[in-house]
Design a protein around this motif. Structure first.
Motif: not given
Length: 193
Positions: A150, A170, A115, A117, A112, A168, A152-153
């Motif tokens: 993942s 970030r 961008d 939350d 995934t 993950v 993430l943003r």
């Protein structure tokens, strides 16, 4: 074109033929849709006029490609996918501000890239009804994202990186790094070519 025997024995040949047949329709829908690119049997394509795909992009079945409604009025494209990008089955790419995937990136299955939350607002029963917090995502050229990752943003992954399966991300991953874990941490620097 492909010989009948090749079509029977090579599943990717059938994907390529179907991709060629659908390409004119995709070119009309997307902001840009490069030569020899294929989006094969996606689950959903939401806001394609805000997506630009480079040349020879291969997005395999089960993909969820989305530009959220809050980004529809932004200057196009919101999602930029470079040349020769490979996206394996059942990946999600969802943008509310900006996602850039540079050339030669491989995104492994079930991964995934998102961008935004959802926020928590007291008294609101469902996060789908609350405002989004967004920060652009950038994945550098030649990076390999392992299975079930993942991104993430706010993730900014450098060029030539390897992100280990199940990680993950970030924050920032420097160029030519191997990063693994939850949250992803750099465990090795790769030689630069």
């Amino acid at each position: 074109m492909y010989a009948p025997r090749t079509l029977l024995e090579e599943p990717i040949a059938r994907v390529a033929v179907r991709g060629k047949l659908l390409a004119p329709w995709r070119r009309r829908r997307f902001h840009a849709f490069g030569a020899d690119s294929v989006v094969h049997k996606p689950i959903a394509i939401y806001g394609p006029w805000q997506m630009a795909l480079g040349e020879r992009v291969l997005i395999l079945h089960g993909a969820w490609l989305s530009v959220e409604k809050v980004a529809w009025e932004r200057p196009a494209p919101v999602v930029r996918i470079g040349n020769r990008v490979g996206i394996r089955p059942y990946c999600t790419i969802s943008a509310a501000e900006s996602i850039t995937i540079e050339d030669d990136v491989i995104l492994s299955a079930y991964s995934t890239v998102i961008d935004c939350d959802h926020t928590i607002v007291p008294g609101v029963p469902n996060v789908l009804q609350t405002p989004l917090e967004t920060t652009p995502v950038h994945i550098g050229a030649g990076t390999w994202i392992g299975e079930r990752c993942s991104i993430l943003r706010g993730a900014r992954i450098g060029k030539g990186c390897i992100i280990g399966a199940g990680s993950v991300v970030r924050g920032q991953i420097p160029d030519h790094s191997v990063a693994v874990g939850v949250p992803a941490r750099v465990v090795k620097q790769l030689p630069q070519s």
